[in-house]
Design a protein around this motif. Sequence first.
Motif, PDB file in Angstrom:
ATOM      1  N   TYR A  47       6.776 -47.965 -18.401  1.00  0.00           N
ATOM      2  CA  TYR A  47       7.703 -47.965 -17.264  1.00  0.00           C
ATOM      3  C   TYR A  47       8.748 -49.075 -17.403  1.00  0.00           C
ATOM      4  O   TYR A  47       9.952 -48.835 -17.257  1.00  0.00           O
ATOM      5  N   ALA A  48       8.288 -50.307 -17.702  1.00  0.00           N
ATOM      6  CA  ALA A  48       9.215 -51.444 -17.777  1.00  0.00           C
ATOM      7  C   ALA A  48      10.219 -51.273 -18.904  1.00  0.00           C
ATOM      8  O   ALA A  48      11.436 -51.444 -18.705  1.00  0.00           O
ATOM      9  N   ASN A  49       9.754 -50.903 -20.081  1.00  0.00           N
ATOM     10  CA  ASN A  49      10.664 -50.767 -21.220  1.00  0.00           C
ATOM     11  C   ASN A  49      11.584 -49.568 -21.087  1.00  0.00           C
ATOM     12  O   ASN A  49      12.743 -49.616 -21.521  1.00  0.00           O
ATOM     13  N   LEU A  50      11.096 -48.493 -20.471  1.00  0.00           N
ATOM     14  CA  LEU A  50      11.948 -47.322 -20.269  1.00  0.00           C
ATOM     15  C   LEU A  50      13.066 -47.628 -19.274  1.00  0.00           C
ATOM     16  O   LEU A  50      14.224 -47.236 -19.479  1.00  0.00           O
ATOM     17  N   ARG A  51      12.733 -48.358 -18.204  1.00  0.00           N
ATOM     18  CA  ARG A  51      13.761 -48.738 -17.235  1.00  0.00           C
ATOM     19  C   ARG A  51      14.811 -49.648 -17.867  1.00  0.00           C
ATOM     20  O   ARG A  51      16.018 -49.487 -17.644  1.00  0.00           O
ATOM     21  N   VAL A  52      14.353 -50.621 -18.665  1.00  0.00           N
ATOM     22  CA  VAL A  52      15.296 -51.526 -19.325  1.00  0.00           C
ATOM     23  C   VAL A  52      16.157 -50.758 -20.317  1.00  0.00           C
ATOM     24  O   VAL A  52      17.376 -50.983 -20.421  1.00  0.00           O
ATOM     25  N   TRP A  53      15.562 -49.836 -21.050  1.00  0.00           N
ATOM     26  CA  TRP A  53      16.322 -49.047 -22.021  1.00  0.00           C
ATOM     27  C   TRP A  53      17.373 -48.188 -21.324  1.00  0.00           C
ATOM     28  O   TRP A  53      18.522 -48.104 -21.780  1.00  0.00           O
TER      29      TRP A  53
END
Length: 358
Positions: free
Chosen positions: A205-211
């Motif tokens: 979730y965190a990395n997908l949002r940042v990406w």
Amino acid sequence: MYLTPNLSNLSDSDHLQDLTHRSAKVSVIIVLGVMITLGNIAVLLVITSSVAGWSRNSRYFLLSLTAADSAFGLLIMPLNLSVSLLKDYSEGPDTLCHVVAFCNATVYSTCMYTLATISLERYIAVFYPLQYSTLMTRKRTLSLIAFAWCFPLFLLSPITFPNGIIEVHFSNASLVCNPSYSTNVAYTLSLTCLIFFPCSIVMTYANLRVWCAAKRQRLKLRKYGCALRSRHNVAARVLVPVMAVYYTCWTPCMAVMIYNAVSGSSVPEWVEFVVVWLPTSNGFLNCIFYFWINKNFRRKFHLILRRLALSLCPELAETLGWSTTSSAQFVSGILDNNNLVHERSSSVSSTCTLLSLA
């Protein structure tokens, strides 16, 4: 004329094949352990000092990750290789094997929790930069790190008891002390629900949002002519490999563990060896994707190499062109850069520059 097989020769052949396989496995483990140890030693030399673009909190989290990765090479591999050399395979479970299995599971779990906390910290730094100093205080940072290291000790403590709910045996296939998760399916499933799945959800979730945020910002900059089309996509270069490596290293191990617990049967020998030791390779790959891909990290490592060469072997430094004058200028440039970065309280590691595409 029908010839009956020579059982003694067949046994000798099987024994020789087992020794060959075992030698190959030990060699792979030793090489992997050396790579992990050397890679994380180099990382420790750099992040124990200031690095441009990394705040104090980021360095704490990255130090925790480096310590967990280093434990693969300095603790897990020596312990399991020692047991494989000392233990009589005809013997049943013993206290030593339970302790080794507990160490294995604890380090694996700590590594996953640490990766999840790093992703959470980067998410806060990117989406809440103005509140970062309030949300990620030094006390909360250290509390998250303490949780990542202490909670697995409590959660996996049943493995340490020789006559407890979890049986432990030494596996000739993987050369490790493995808990027999099939003896307690509920405990095995609870471990995956409390360790692997929560960490995977947080990281994804965190990395997908940042990406996604980085991609939107990149499109805006291109629209207004502020970014070159030929510029490297930092989000794809950092986040995608990090998540791909994480799932590649950890998913097969978790899948086999659940399969063994539910079905009660084991997988083939080399499949078990690969899936058991594959997560340890994440300890080396983390060095690449979290550190070596960062330009400031490479510059600081170059600086440390120059210092060591000038102090330990001046002749070699002169041969490489690392004179005292050029090194002093190089050091001055690095230090000036770091002094400016210390004023940025909300900065994080390499992916925290995603929104600015630096």
